[in-house]
Write an enzyme that holds these catalytic residues in place. Sequence first.
Site, PDB file in Angstrom:
ATOM      1  N   GLU B  60       0.812  -1.221   0.000  1.00 55.38           N
ATOM      2  CA  GLU B  60       0.000   0.000   0.000  1.00 55.38           C
ATOM      3  C   GLU B  60       0.843   1.267   0.000  1.00 55.38           C
ATOM      4  O   GLU B  60       0.518   2.240  -0.688  1.00 55.38           O
ATOM      5  CB  GLU B  60      -0.966  -0.002   1.193  1.00 55.38           C
ATOM      6  N   HIS B 129     -11.648  -5.314   7.711  1.00 54.68           N
ATOM      7  CA  HIS B 129     -12.419  -5.169   6.471  1.00 54.68           C
ATOM      8  C   HIS B 129     -13.647  -4.282   6.640  1.00 54.68           C
ATOM      9  O   HIS B 129     -14.490  -4.241   5.753  1.00 54.68           O
ATOM     10  CB  HIS B 129     -12.879  -6.541   5.959  1.00 54.68           C
TER      11      HIS B 129
END
Lengths: 392, 336
Positions: B60, B129
Amino acid sequence: MFTDDAGKGGISAGGPGNSDDSTRRTGGDLLQLITPEGERISHPEFDSWLQDVSDEQLGSLYEDMVVIRRIDAEATALQRQGELALWPPLLGQEASQIGSARALREDDFVFPSYRDNGVAYCRGVKVEDLVRAWRGSASAGWDPFTVNVATQQIIIGSQSLHATGYAMGIQNDGADCVAVAYFGDGATSEGDVNEAMVFAASFQAPVVFFCQNNHWAISEPVRLQSHIQLADRASGFGIPSMRVDGNDVLAVMAATRIALDRARHGGGPTFIEAVTYRMGPHTTADDPTRYRDANELEDWAAKDPIARLKSLLDRKGLLTAELEAAVAAKADAVAAELRAGTINMPDPAPLDIFKHVYSTPNSWLDRQQDHYSRYLASFGDPAEAATEEGAR
Amino acid sequence: MTQMTFARAINSGLRKSLENDPKVILMGEDIGALGGVFRVTDGLQKDFGKHRVVDTPLAESGIIGTAVGLAYRGYRPVVEIQFDGFIYPAFDQIVSQVAKMHYRTQGAVKMPITIRVPFGGGIGSPEHHSESPEAYFTHTSGLRVISVSNPQDAYTMIQQAIASDDPVLYFEPKRRYHDKGEVDESVDPGSALSMEKARVVAEGKDVTLVAYGPLVKTARDAALAAADEGVSVEVIDLRSLAPLDFSTLEASVRKTGRLVITHEAAQSGGLGAEVAASITERCFYHLEAAPVRVTGFDVPYPYSKLEMHHLPGLDRILDGVDRALGRPNSLSGLEG
């Protein structure tokens, strides 16, 4: 020559003229063209990259190295005199910075760390711009697009990703320029440098990772960052690497030219470990006598990059009184320019604090600026009010 | 007008941006052949090629950091962070680089980067999530933060975000991806309501109920239920989380005199605190009661069998409306 060897399961590189050894780089293979005594070592592979380096250019490399050492000394003095808040000296790293920067083309783009003042100087950054951020007059000293040098990065290793992304853009544009990331040995421990190498290898981006292993990340020795030689890490990413004597301006220049040439011709990234030594402190705020042995400094002083080139010039009969006088005069002039530029640097206006946070107006910030303007105006003279505020 | 899902509307907006500007480049994990884990980028790599829609390595910080370099080179990267909880490894690049580069360089280097983040809970996912990290970014100067609540906005606001010369965090409510709505693809994003403006989605006179992203739908449902009890709730979709459109909020609160704000993110230091404080500063004499927050709890996002307790639902929001109105509610009798 450093050849891509993808057919054998990965790109590899090795010592000059010895590509078979390329995957067995386990030390002792420091590439050197000038000995610490100033003797020029002939090297068929590397020399071929230096054929255009005339006597005059050797003199000019010497001049640049002397000048940046002088900039360093002057900036350190300015810090001691309270004119700069901080300064990160590059003393000892002159050959790494000048040798690599002088290999670059104008349209190549550099992403430096805070210590790469020699690189910036070499690219045409004005000397007072080198200290603008350290004086606190701006966050950064220059417009990156005027010199193709990003502003100096303080977060360790962050710029290696920026260089890689820029290189991906070059690739998309079909251009043949190269992005160069400068960072130190400590940065190789950072995730960003490792992620940059993953991206660069995956996309075969035209980027050169130029690592100046100056042996110390503030007080932490390079052995705390890596169990193996830093150049050897690159092969794990599928990136060819070179390990050069970073105090040897010609070896650095040749290695950088090889890496740039590879990148320009679609050969992807290269990692260069320039093995050098930070002879001063990390910044003017620390004290290296607390963490390193005086003998170590003495050993490295004997390998001084400027003394080395000077000996070479002397051996070649190029160290004339004229050259020495010209170099000294240039260093004096640049130092004077730096001092005058620093002392006469205007302070920013109070409301400059709100400038350039966004490209387009932001209602929160506009309101805060409006309120602060009214506050300043309540004193009559805004500049005076800011001074009083600061003095409290 | 076309009926399409939320996810499809973003896809359509991305497609328009890719068509209109060759400098727009999409990057992220699995966004190519797979079309993203939520299929938001479905078919785009096939139509625009691997150089415009780039599957990146799984890193990321690398995705955001290389986007910074691409922006330096004149590109307008649109990056996808696969899930809200995966944005943290990129935090440094976002707040130290993306947000500050324009300021640092005194305007010389623009960072027209759009960071798409599927966020929020309600889909029964495992840890990492279902998070709502928006407040970390609204606190950082130099970033613009928006959240969309319906397919039409999703379509226009993604294009506005990409066209912005400032970096934009674009929060997509993942539990609404499959909701359908009317989308007019002929709308020019340049003339549509600016992404910086809030929208009054339902007019009312008794209380102002502020929501964004996934909770706008819940807030509307709550307003309908309140109407059955004779309470008129004005629902505002913030759309922009930074900067907040206080002029729209002020106008509403001056009218209703009461304020409830709801979000999924934890309460402390959340956006609700900013709205409550700022509105109190600006409309103190118009308020009939203290502002009320109905939010997620100050807990790590819980495992899915508990998430219905964490997420503000219709009844918790109505309870908050009752508190703002001084009607009997779950906290009646409590002092402070």
